[in-house]
Design an enzyme around this catalytic site. Structure first.
Site, PDB file in Angstrom:
ATOM      1  CE1 TYR A   1      -3.088   3.249   0.726  1.00  0.00           C
ATOM      2  CE2 TYR A   1      -2.139   3.120   2.719  1.00  0.00           C
ATOM      3  CZ  TYR A   1      -2.827   3.737   1.805  1.00  0.00           C
ATOM      4  OH  TYR A   1      -3.511   4.590   2.188  1.00  0.00           O
TER       5      TYR A   1
ATOM      6  CE  LYS B   1      -2.849   6.567  -1.650  1.00  0.00           C
ATOM      7  NZ  LYS B   1      -4.050   7.269  -2.330  1.00  0.00           N
TER       8      LYS B   1
END
Length: 374
Positions: free
Chosen positions: A157, A161
């Site tokens: 994640y 990002k």
């Protein structure tokens, strides 16, 4: 600078932050149109906005953010894009190809659609987790955009990002088809709480199962500064206003900003207790097992799951990096956002706490019924 008369696209418009931003746009800006871009837009979401819609047109675009043609259609004729949609995953339960496809490729395709369809402004919702913490748990106290930190990101994640944020900022100044230039910026909110926060709801559910005692997953000394969802929405609006302002556009474009507010620094576990204590919840004084031993248990769970991966995919509920995140002091200032975006928290800590508590109180009977009916 107002967004009056603008056509705004909001990706992830039906999510926790997306809905709050849409409501703020309707309340404070006389936008011509707001486009809901999401996988699915329930009719009740639009119905809940009728009282504050005014003359603003609400349009629905249901589809996959990895579909470039769909994105071009959604962006056609718009002026501002708020890119909030992403897969949030801190236990690596989602396959890397899936999370990369949505978080990175989806962002790239959306940027390309903006260039092809002459979008002037692009605001990307990043996260404090693109900064860390690193696996060593090195702390940051009142950090800023100039803080130097060796991140060594572990979560897929966080990695995706970070890459999506970098692509967004690199796209600043790209030439549009009409001869104009795309302006982009990224916002890095702290852990976002407030009405609709699924993580708070999950902690409350765990507490109900544990006889109204919240689990401790953070040492008290591991301070973080959560941010209220209403203030994060305000920061997005201010970013859009700044990118539209010819004087601020050059200053803000291509930059990222940490978004926090005046919520007092506290550990993640103790924050849960602060908002849930008025509803009758207590919290464990200490970990069920020593923290060091907890790391050892996580290491063995991760090792076993890795060995089984060729045959079956099992995801442990806690991993070492999540433990590190929960037990590392990691606080950041919003001063740069204040100076360059004109951002000021719209809600005080007392107001944010009250709104959050009232929402949790309304959900508590439903949560208890759901849990005890199983």
């Amino acid at each position: 600078m107002s967004l009056c008369g603008d056509v705004c696209v909001v990706t992830g418009a039906c999510g926790f932050l997306g809905k709050r931003l849409v409501k703020l746009l309707l309340q404070e800006e006389k936008t011509a149109e707001i486009r809901f871009l999401d996988k699915h837009v329930p009719p009740q979401v639009l119905q809940s906005l009728e009282d504050c819609r005014g003359e603003t047109k609400l349009s629905v675009f249901e589809g996959d953010i990895r579909d470039g043609e769909f994105l071009r259609k959604a962006c056609r004729g718009a002026s501002t894009v708020f890119h909030i949609a992403s897969i949030i995953d801190v236990i690596d339960s989602v396959e890397y190809s899936e999370i990369y496809g949505v978080n990175v490729k989806g962002t790239q395709l959306l940027l390309e659609a903006c260039i092809q369809e002459n979008i002037a402004s692009f605001i990307y919702t990043s996260t404090v987790e693109v900064m860390g913490p690193n696996p060593r748990g090195d702390p940051i106290i009142n950090g800023s955009e100039d803080t130097v930190y060796e991140s060594s990101l572990k979560f897929n994640y966080s990695k995706t990002k970070k890459e999506a944020e970098e692509r967004t900022l690199r796209a600043n100044g790209e030439a549009l088809q009409n001869g104009g230039r795309l302006a982009t910026c990224a916002l890095r909110p702290m852990y976002i709480y407030g009405e609709g926060c699924r993580f708070l709801l999950g902690h409350m559910g765990d507490g109900v199962r544990n006889q109204n005692v919240l689990y401790r997953m953070s040492v008290r000394e591991a301070l973080v500064n959560p941010v209220y969802v209403g203030n994060v929405a305000t920061a997005h609006l201010q970013a859009a206003r700044s990118l539209k302002d010819p004087q601020r556009r050059q200053t803000v474009g291509g930059k990222f900003f940490f978004i926090s507010d005046d919520t007092p620094p506290v550990s993640y576990s103790d924050f849960n207790h602060v908002v849930l204590a008025p509803l009758g919840f207590s919290i464990q004084e200490n970990f069920m097992v020593p923290l060091r031993f907890f790391y050892v248990v996580c290491f063995f769970m991760e090792t076993v799951c890795l060995m089984l991966r060729p045959f079956i995919r099992i995801v442990p509920p806690v991993n070492r990096q999540l433990l590190t995140m929960l037990n590392t002091t990691f606080t950041f200032s919003y001063q740069k956002a204040k100076q360059e975006l004109g951002y000021m928290p719209q809600y005080s800590w007392a107001e944010a706490r009250r709104h959050t508590r009232e929402w949790l109180a309304s959900e508590l009977p439903l949560e208890r019924e759901r849990i005890w009916s199983k």
